[in-house]
Design a protein around this motif. Structure first.
Motif, PDB file in Angstrom:
ATOM      1  N   ILE A  46     -34.868   0.543 -17.154  1.00  0.00           N
ATOM      2  CA  ILE A  46     -33.390   0.797 -17.321  1.00  0.00           C
ATOM      3  C   ILE A  46     -32.795   1.118 -15.903  1.00  0.00           C
ATOM      4  O   ILE A  46     -33.058   1.872 -15.072  1.00  0.00           O
ATOM      5  N   LEU A  47     -31.618   0.159 -15.879  1.00  0.00           N
ATOM      6  CA  LEU A  47     -30.680   0.601 -14.855  1.00  0.00           C
ATOM      7  C   LEU A  47     -29.470   1.382 -15.015  1.00  0.00           C
ATOM      8  O   LEU A  47     -29.026   2.278 -14.251  1.00  0.00           O
ATOM      9  N   ASP A  48     -28.802   1.413 -16.297  1.00  0.00           N
ATOM     10  CA  ASP A  48     -27.645   1.878 -16.602  1.00  0.00           C
ATOM     11  C   ASP A  48     -27.546   2.019 -18.145  1.00  0.00           C
ATOM     12  O   ASP A  48     -28.397   1.356 -18.895  1.00  0.00           O
ATOM     13  N   ALA A  49     -26.841   2.680 -18.684  1.00  0.00           N
ATOM     14  CA  ALA A  49     -26.541   2.850 -20.326  1.00  0.00           C
ATOM     15  C   ALA A  49     -25.406   3.401 -20.585  1.00  0.00           C
ATOM     16  O   ALA A  49     -24.786   4.131 -19.519  1.00  0.00           O
ATOM     17  N   ALA A  50     -24.735   3.092 -21.703  1.00  0.00           N
ATOM     18  CA  ALA A  50     -23.601   3.698 -22.477  1.00  0.00           C
ATOM     19  C   ALA A  50     -23.821   4.157 -23.936  1.00  0.00           C
ATOM     20  O   ALA A  50     -24.554   3.368 -24.548  1.00  0.00           O
ATOM     21  N   PHE A  51     -23.536   5.335 -24.323  1.00  0.00           N
ATOM     22  CA  PHE A  51     -23.801   5.858 -25.438  1.00  0.00           C
ATOM     23  C   PHE A  51     -22.521   6.016 -26.335  1.00  0.00           C
ATOM     24  O   PHE A  51     -21.515   6.741 -25.880  1.00  0.00           O
ATOM     25  N   GLY A  52     -22.687   5.666 -27.670  1.00  0.00           N
ATOM     26  CA  GLY A  52     -21.490   5.842 -28.603  1.00  0.00           C
ATOM     27  C   GLY A  52     -20.202   5.061 -28.158  1.00  0.00           C
ATOM     28  O   GLY A  52     -20.199   4.113 -27.473  1.00  0.00           O
ATOM     29  N   THR A  53     -19.208   5.440 -28.486  1.00  0.00           N
ATOM     30  CA  THR A  53     -17.785   5.130 -28.003  1.00  0.00           C
ATOM     31  C   THR A  53     -17.089   6.127 -27.130  1.00  0.00           C
ATOM     32  O   THR A  53     -17.098   7.353 -27.339  1.00  0.00           O
ATOM     33  N   LYS A  54     -16.001   5.567 -26.686  1.00  0.00           N
ATOM     34  CA  LYS A  54     -15.129   6.361 -25.829  1.00  0.00           C
ATOM     35  C   LYS A  54     -14.591   7.410 -26.787  1.00  0.00           C
ATOM     36  O   LYS A  54     -14.066   8.772 -26.370  1.00  0.00           O
ATOM     37  N   GLU A  55     -14.126   6.879 -27.894  1.00  0.00           N
ATOM     38  CA  GLU A  55     -13.569   7.949 -28.992  1.00  0.00           C
ATOM     39  C   GLU A  55     -14.508   9.114 -29.344  1.00  0.00           C
ATOM     40  O   GLU A  55     -13.866  10.249 -29.844  1.00  0.00           O
ATOM     41  N   ASP A  56     -15.705   9.146 -28.998  1.00  0.00           N
ATOM     42  CA  ASP A  56     -16.592  10.059 -29.516  1.00  0.00           C
ATOM     43  C   ASP A  56     -16.657  11.422 -28.295  1.00  0.00           C
ATOM     44  O   ASP A  56     -17.104  12.451 -28.928  1.00  0.00           O
ATOM     45  N   GLY A  57     -15.899  11.162 -27.559  1.00  0.00           N
ATOM     46  CA  GLY A  57     -15.916  12.258 -26.317  1.00  0.00           C
ATOM     47  C   GLY A  57     -17.465  12.461 -25.916  1.00  0.00           C
ATOM     48  O   GLY A  57     -18.194  11.326 -25.465  1.00  0.00           O
ATOM     49  N   TRP A  58     -17.793  13.577 -25.514  1.00  0.00           N
ATOM     50  CA  TRP A  58     -19.009  13.750 -25.060  1.00  0.00           C
ATOM     51  C   TRP A  58     -20.031  13.860 -26.150  1.00  0.00           C
ATOM     52  O   TRP A  58     -20.022  14.475 -27.269  1.00  0.00           O
ATOM     53  N   GLU A 227     -23.033   3.140 -37.313  1.00  0.00           N
ATOM     54  CA  GLU A 227     -23.115   4.498 -37.016  1.00  0.00           C
ATOM     55  C   GLU A 227     -22.893   4.703 -35.221  1.00  0.00           C
ATOM     56  O   GLU A 227     -24.139   4.433 -34.646  1.00  0.00           O
ATOM     57  N   ARG A 228     -21.652   4.598 -34.911  1.00  0.00           N
ATOM     58  CA  ARG A 228     -21.436   4.442 -33.547  1.00  0.00           C
ATOM     59  C   ARG A 228     -21.893   5.389 -32.468  1.00  0.00           C
ATOM     60  O   ARG A 228     -22.419   5.223 -31.505  1.00  0.00           O
ATOM     61  N   ARG A 229     -21.973   6.764 -33.069  1.00  0.00           N
ATOM     62  CA  ARG A 229     -22.364   8.021 -32.243  1.00  0.00           C
ATOM     63  C   ARG A 229     -23.938   7.680 -31.735  1.00  0.00           C
ATOM     64  O   ARG A 229     -24.352   8.369 -30.940  1.00  0.00           O
ATOM     65  N   SER A 230     -24.794   7.020 -32.614  1.00  0.00           N
ATOM     66  CA  SER A 230     -26.070   6.933 -32.355  1.00  0.00           C
ATOM     67  C   SER A 230     -26.331   5.712 -31.497  1.00  0.00           C
ATOM     68  O   SER A 230     -27.610   5.527 -31.026  1.00  0.00           O
ATOM     69  N   GLU A 231     -25.410   4.750 -31.405  1.00  0.00           N
ATOM     70  CA  GLU A 231     -25.318   3.469 -30.669  1.00  0.00           C
ATOM     71  C   GLU A 231     -25.883   3.738 -29.338  1.00  0.00           C
ATOM     72  O   GLU A 231     -25.085   4.678 -28.792  1.00  0.00           O
ATOM     73  N   ILE A 232     -26.711   2.900 -28.588  1.00  0.00           N
ATOM     74  CA  ILE A 232     -27.048   2.844 -27.084  1.00  0.00           C
ATOM     75  C   ILE A 232     -26.731   1.425 -26.512  1.00  0.00           C
ATOM     76  O   ILE A 232     -27.499   0.558 -27.250  1.00  0.00           O
ATOM     77  N   LEU A 233     -26.197   1.421 -25.534  1.00  0.00           N
ATOM     78  CA  LEU A 233     -26.349  -0.077 -24.863  1.00  0.00           C
ATOM     79  C   LEU A 233     -27.064   0.055 -23.475  1.00  0.00           C
ATOM     80  O   LEU A 233     -26.503   1.092 -22.809  1.00  0.00           O
ATOM     81  N   PHE A 234     -28.201  -0.395 -23.384  1.00  0.00           N
ATOM     82  CA  PHE A 234     -29.023  -0.396 -22.067  1.00  0.00           C
ATOM     83  C   PHE A 234     -28.742  -1.614 -21.254  1.00  0.00           C
ATOM     84  O   PHE A 234     -28.937  -2.625 -21.678  1.00  0.00           O
ATOM     85  N   ILE A 235     -28.798  -1.514 -19.937  1.00  0.00           N
ATOM     86  CA  ILE A 235     -28.699  -2.453 -19.070  1.00  0.00           C
ATOM     87  C   ILE A 235     -30.036  -2.573 -18.474  1.00  0.00           C
ATOM     88  O   ILE A 235     -30.409  -1.327 -17.882  1.00  0.00           O
ATOM     89  N   VAL A 236     -31.011  -3.406 -18.643  1.00  0.00           N
ATOM     90  CA  VAL A 236     -32.259  -3.509 -18.012  1.00  0.00           C
ATOM     91  C   VAL A 236     -32.595  -4.493 -17.075  1.00  0.00           C
ATOM     92  O   VAL A 236     -32.027  -5.510 -16.881  1.00  0.00           O
ATOM     93  N   GLU A 237     -33.634  -4.414 -16.287  1.00  0.00           N
ATOM     94  CA  GLU A 237     -34.424  -5.297 -15.452  1.00  0.00           C
ATOM     95  C   GLU A 237     -35.721  -5.648 -15.876  1.00  0.00           C
ATOM     96  O   GLU A 237     -36.591  -4.861 -16.283  1.00  0.00           O
TER      97      GLU A 237
END
Length: 243
Positions: A46-58, A227-237
């Motif tokens: 894993i190089l980086d990741a994004a969790f949920g959506t910007k509407e979720d806040g933290w 269920e967007r709060r549980s969603e994860i996008l990983f950038i990987v090598e």
């Protein structure tokens, strides 16, 4: 084809760099020496990741250092690999040297290739872990997910750079078939599967941004079922161990 996806986090006292080196060169070498019934074994660091959506806040994001993808011809081949003395005497004990066992997650899947306009190889790989909000039954969700994959493959912003796309679809009930003690028997819940995309782009950040915009569009019939709060996008090598 059966694909096992295993998420691992480094044990206490290790840096991400130390974990990655050990996973690829030490543990990977141990597995490659005797892969048993494995068809392929790919480590995604894993190089980086994004969790949920910007509407979720933290929100608290999942903390992983790598995802391994291990393919077998079928469940029988997987069982044979686990029964091999080399696995339980050598490979499994070595996991304790770098993996935090209490944080491991597991997903057993079948894989479907999504046709793309310009197939080929690419360095940039994205893995989107998808969760259902329960508003659709399994059959309806699968139909909308399949339609969404086609939409993304044909998307004007992604089509020129998309070289490969797969859907790893969770097999319900598979965790119950695992032997006691197999990687802490941890299921990968609540994920219904993983979208994987390989993108060939001059600017990785722009490619990632284009994909993130595409999956948020109103044209997505899958979006209301997630269920967007549980969603994860990983950038990987990717690092191939057994090919």
């Amino acid at each position: 084809m059966l694909k096992i996806i295993i998420g691992g986090r480094r044990r206490a006292g290790m840096t991400h760099a130390e974990y990655s080196h050990y996973a690829e060169h030490c543990h990977g070498g141990t597995v490659a020496h005797n892969p048993g019934s494995m068809e392929t074994y790919m480590q995604n660091h894993i190089l980086d990741a994004a969790f949920g959506t910007k509407e979720d806040g933290w929100i608290s994001g999942a903390d992983f250092d790598s995802f391994s993808e291990i393919s077998f011809a079928d469940g029988t081949a997987f069982a044979q690999s686990l029964a091999d003395p080399y696995y339980h005497d050598t490979i499994q004990p070595d996991e304790l040297n770098f993996v935090c066992q209490s944080r491991v997650i597991l997903l057993a899947t079948r894989v479907e290739e999504q046709p793309v306009a310009h197939p080929g190889t690419a360095r940039l790989k994205l893995m989107r872990f998808i969760a259902s909000n329960g508003r659709a039954d399994a059959e309806s969700f699968e139909a909308q997910w399949q339609a969404e994959a086609k939409r993304i493959a044909d998307h004007s912003a992604l089509k020129p750079m998309l070289r490969r796309m797969t859907r790893s679809i969770s097999l319900d009930g598979f965790a119950a078939q695992l032997p006691a003690g197999f990687i802490a028997n941890a299921p990968l819940s609540p994920y219904v599967g993983v979208d994987s995309l390989w993108l060939d782009a001059e600017d990785d950040d722009q490619a990632i941004a284009a994909y993130r915009l595409a999956i948020e569009e109103a044209e997505s019939a899958l979006l209301p079922l997630l269920e967007r709060r549980s969603e994860i996008l990983f950038i990987v090598e990717e690092r191939s161990i057994v090919a």
